[in-house]
Scaffold this motif. Structure first.
Motif, PDB file in Angstrom:
ATOM      1  N   PHE A  69       0.821  -1.214   0.000  1.00 26.18           N
ATOM      2  CA  PHE A  69       0.000   0.000   0.000  1.00 26.18           C
ATOM      3  C   PHE A  69       0.855   1.264   0.000  1.00 26.18           C
ATOM      4  CE2 PHE A  69      -2.503  -3.250   2.300  1.00 26.18           C
ATOM      5  CZ  PHE A  69      -3.517  -3.406   1.376  1.00 26.18           C
ATOM      6  N   GLY A  70       2.088   1.166  -0.506  1.00 27.55           N
ATOM      7  CA  GLY A  70       2.976   2.317  -0.568  1.00 27.55           C
ATOM      8  C   GLY A  70       3.680   2.648   0.735  1.00 27.55           C
ATOM      9  N   LEU A  71       3.509   1.823   1.764  1.00 25.95           N
ATOM     10  CA  LEU A  71       4.153   2.048   3.063  1.00 25.95           C
ATOM     11  C   LEU A  71       5.419   1.203   3.144  1.00 25.95           C
ATOM     12  CD1 LEU A  71       0.954   1.733   5.257  1.00 25.95           C
ATOM     13  CD2 LEU A  71       2.071   3.845   4.540  1.00 25.95           C
ATOM     14  N   PRO A  72       6.580   1.822   3.300  1.00 26.22           N
ATOM     15  CA  PRO A  72       7.815   1.027   3.355  1.00 26.22           C
ATOM     16  C   PRO A  72       7.935   0.269   4.674  1.00 26.22           C
ATOM     17  CG  PRO A  72       8.300   3.346   3.667  1.00 26.22           C
ATOM     18  CD  PRO A  72       6.828   3.251   3.365  1.00 26.22           C
ATOM     19  N   VAL A  73       8.004  -1.061   4.587  1.00 31.52           N
ATOM     20  CA  VAL A  73       8.188  -1.895   5.775  1.00 31.52           C
ATOM     21  C   VAL A  73       9.675  -2.190   5.950  1.00 31.52           C
ATOM     22  CG1 VAL A  73       7.651  -4.113   6.844  1.00 31.52           C
ATOM     23  CG2 VAL A  73       5.901  -2.886   5.569  1.00 31.52           C
ATOM     24  N   PHE A  74      10.325  -2.642   4.876  1.00 35.46           N
ATOM     25  CA  PHE A  74      11.776  -2.762   4.875  1.00 35.46           C
ATOM     26  C   PHE A  74      12.278  -2.566   3.454  1.00 35.46           C
ATOM     27  CE2 PHE A  74      10.178  -7.180   5.181  1.00 35.46           C
ATOM     28  CZ  PHE A  74      10.587  -7.686   3.970  1.00 35.46           C
ATOM     29  N   SER A  75      13.500  -2.050   3.366  1.00 37.02           N
ATOM     30  CA  SER A  75      14.079  -1.768   2.054  1.00 37.02           C
ATOM     31  C   SER A  75      14.904  -2.956   1.591  1.00 37.02           C
ATOM     32  CB  SER A  75      14.943  -0.515   2.113  1.00 37.02           C
ATOM     33  OG  SER A  75      15.984  -0.701   3.051  1.00 37.02           O
ATOM     34  N   GLY A  76      15.142  -3.010   0.318  1.00 39.94           N
ATOM     35  CA  GLY A  76      15.922  -4.100  -0.266  1.00 39.94           C
ATOM     36  C   GLY A  76      17.411  -3.833  -0.164  1.00 39.94           C
ATOM     37  N   PHE A  77      18.177  -4.812  -0.608  1.00 39.61           N
ATOM     38  CA  PHE A  77      19.625  -4.670  -0.627  1.00 39.61           C
ATOM     39  C   PHE A  77      20.150  -5.354  -1.875  1.00 39.61           C
ATOM     40  CE2 PHE A  77      18.406  -8.185   2.130  1.00 39.61           C
ATOM     41  CZ  PHE A  77      19.100  -9.257   1.592  1.00 39.61           C
ATOM     42  N   ASP A  78      21.381  -5.015  -2.273  1.00 46.94           N
ATOM     43  CA  ASP A  78      21.959  -5.521  -3.516  1.00 46.94           C
ATOM     44  C   ASP A  78      23.053  -6.547  -3.308  1.00 46.94           C
ATOM     45  OD1 ASP A  78      20.353  -3.891  -5.089  1.00 46.94           O
ATOM     46  OD2 ASP A  78      21.733  -2.196  -4.928  1.00 46.94           O
ATOM     47  N   SER A  79      23.253  -7.009  -2.106  1.00 39.12           N
ATOM     48  CA  SER A  79      24.362  -7.921  -1.843  1.00 39.12           C
ATOM     49  C   SER A  79      24.040  -9.373  -2.167  1.00 39.12           C
ATOM     50  CB  SER A  79      24.808  -7.801  -0.387  1.00 39.12           C
ATOM     51  OG  SER A  79      23.753  -8.172   0.474  1.00 39.12           O
ATOM     52  N   GLY A  80      22.912  -9.659  -2.745  1.00 36.06           N
ATOM     53  CA  GLY A  80      22.544 -11.018  -3.102  1.00 36.06           C
ATOM     54  C   GLY A  80      21.595 -11.636  -2.096  1.00 36.06           C
ATOM     55  N   LYS A  81      21.150 -12.834  -2.418  1.00 37.70           N
ATOM     56  CA  LYS A  81      20.196 -13.527  -1.552  1.00 37.70           C
ATOM     57  C   LYS A  81      20.882 -14.089  -0.320  1.00 37.70           C
ATOM     58  CE  LYS A  81      16.927 -15.107  -5.009  1.00 37.70           C
ATOM     59  NZ  LYS A  81      16.268 -16.278  -5.587  1.00 37.70           N
ATOM     60  N   THR A  82      20.121 -14.182   0.741  1.00 37.77           N
ATOM     61  CA  THR A  82      20.546 -14.879   1.947  1.00 37.77           C
ATOM     62  C   THR A  82      19.837 -16.225   1.915  1.00 37.77           C
ATOM     63  OG1 THR A  82      20.634 -12.752   3.078  1.00 37.77           O
ATOM     64  CG2 THR A  82      20.707 -14.719   4.448  1.00 37.77           C
ATOM     65  N   SER A  83      20.573 -17.265   1.562  1.00 42.27           N
ATOM     66  CA  SER A  83      19.937 -18.546   1.245  1.00 42.27           C
ATOM     67  C   SER A  83      19.211 -19.172   2.433  1.00 42.27           C
ATOM     68  CB  SER A  83      20.958 -19.517   0.672  1.00 42.27           C
ATOM     69  OG  SER A  83      21.944 -19.816   1.632  1.00 42.27           O
ATOM     70  N   TRP A  84      19.722 -19.014   3.656  1.00 43.20           N
ATOM     71  CA  TRP A  84      19.044 -19.644   4.788  1.00 43.20           C
ATOM     72  C   TRP A  84      17.695 -19.000   5.065  1.00 43.20           C
ATOM     73  CZ3 TRP A  84      17.766 -16.982   9.191  1.00 43.20           C
ATOM     74  CH2 TRP A  84      18.404 -15.776   9.425  1.00 43.20           C
ATOM     75  N   MET A  85      17.496 -17.770   4.590  1.00 43.47           N
ATOM     76  CA  MET A  85      16.217 -17.118   4.787  1.00 43.47           C
ATOM     77  C   MET A  85      15.222 -17.471   3.689  1.00 43.47           C
ATOM     78  SD  MET A  85      17.325 -13.356   6.094  1.00 43.47           S
ATOM     79  CE  MET A  85      15.899 -12.955   7.068  1.00 43.47           C
ATOM     80  N   THR A  86      15.708 -17.765   2.502  1.00 43.20           N
ATOM     81  CA  THR A  86      14.818 -18.040   1.387  1.00 43.20           C
ATOM     82  C   THR A  86      14.535 -19.517   1.170  1.00 43.20           C
ATOM     83  OG1 THR A  86      16.659 -18.048  -0.177  1.00 43.20           O
ATOM     84  CG2 THR A  86      15.522 -15.954   0.174  1.00 43.20           C
ATOM     85  N   ASP A  87      15.368 -20.389   1.716  1.00 41.18           N
ATOM     86  CA  ASP A  87      15.216 -21.828   1.446  1.00 41.18           C
ATOM     87  C   ASP A  87      13.895 -22.393   1.982  1.00 41.18           C
ATOM     88  OD1 ASP A  87      17.572 -21.899   0.086  1.00 41.18           O
ATOM     89  OD2 ASP A  87      18.728 -22.743   1.739  1.00 41.18           O
ATOM     90  N   LEU A  88      13.487 -22.014   3.179  1.00 40.50           N
ATOM     91  CA  LEU A  88      12.267 -22.565   3.761  1.00 40.50           C
ATOM     92  C   LEU A  88      11.044 -22.148   2.936  1.00 40.50           C
ATOM     93  CD1 LEU A  88      10.902 -24.118   6.030  1.00 40.50           C
ATOM     94  CD2 LEU A  88      10.795 -21.978   7.318  1.00 40.50           C
ATOM     95  N   GLY A  89      11.014 -20.911   2.489  1.00 40.02           N
ATOM     96  CA  GLY A  89       9.884 -20.440   1.672  1.00 40.02           C
ATOM     97  C   GLY A  89       9.892 -21.007   0.268  1.00 40.02           C
ATOM     98  N   SER A  90      11.012 -21.503  -0.198  1.00 37.50           N
ATOM     99  CA  SER A  90      11.103 -22.046  -1.549  1.00 37.50           C
ATOM    100  C   SER A  90      10.710 -23.511  -1.632  1.00 37.50           C
ATOM    101  CB  SER A  90      12.518 -21.875  -2.093  1.00 37.50           C
ATOM    102  OG  SER A  90      12.848 -20.511  -2.184  1.00 37.50           O
ATOM    103  N   LEU A  91      10.486 -24.136  -0.482  1.00 34.30           N
ATOM    104  CA  LEU A  91      10.138 -25.571  -0.498  1.00 34.30           C
ATOM    105  C   LEU A  91       8.830 -25.774  -1.157  1.00 34.30           C
ATOM    106  CD1 LEU A  91      11.454 -26.740   2.952  1.00 34.30           C
ATOM    107  CD2 LEU A  91      12.440 -27.167   0.741  1.00 34.30           C
TER     108      LEU A  91
END
Length: 91
Positions: A69-91
């Motif tokens: 809704f246009g409200l910033p909750v957290f900003s992105g970063f350019d250093s690449g993915k953090t695999s331990w954070m994305t692996d569970l959601g990718s199952l």
């Protein structure tokens, strides 16, 4: 505006409000029928909050921004993915 992000964020907010409402009205509820119904309800609440939490963790770990809704909750970063954070959601 990204509609899946906004919809998911709205689900998280409504789930938290529902949990607060349920805990504030524990005295006026009828008693549970059995231990199985109590465990079933607790499991549903765990999924109700756990699935969006995994999605938020995956969103943050991927380095993308979250601005429902246009409200910033957290900003992105350019250093690449953090695999331990994305692996569970990718199952």
């Amino acid at each position: 505006m990204r509609y899946p992000q906004s919809g998911g964020f709205l689900i998280v907010v409504l789930a938290l409000l529902r949990l607060l409402w349920a805990t504030s009205n524990t005295g006026s509820r009828p008693p549970e029928l059995s231990m199985a119904s109590r465990l079933g309800h607790m499991g549903l609440y765990a999924l109700f909050l756990g699935v969006p939490a995994v999605a938020l963790r995956r969103q943050y770990g991927s380095g993308r921004t979250l601005d429902p809704f246009g409200l910033p909750v957290f900003s992105g970063f350019d250093s690449g993915k953090t695999s331990w954070m994305t692996d569970l959601g990718s199952l």
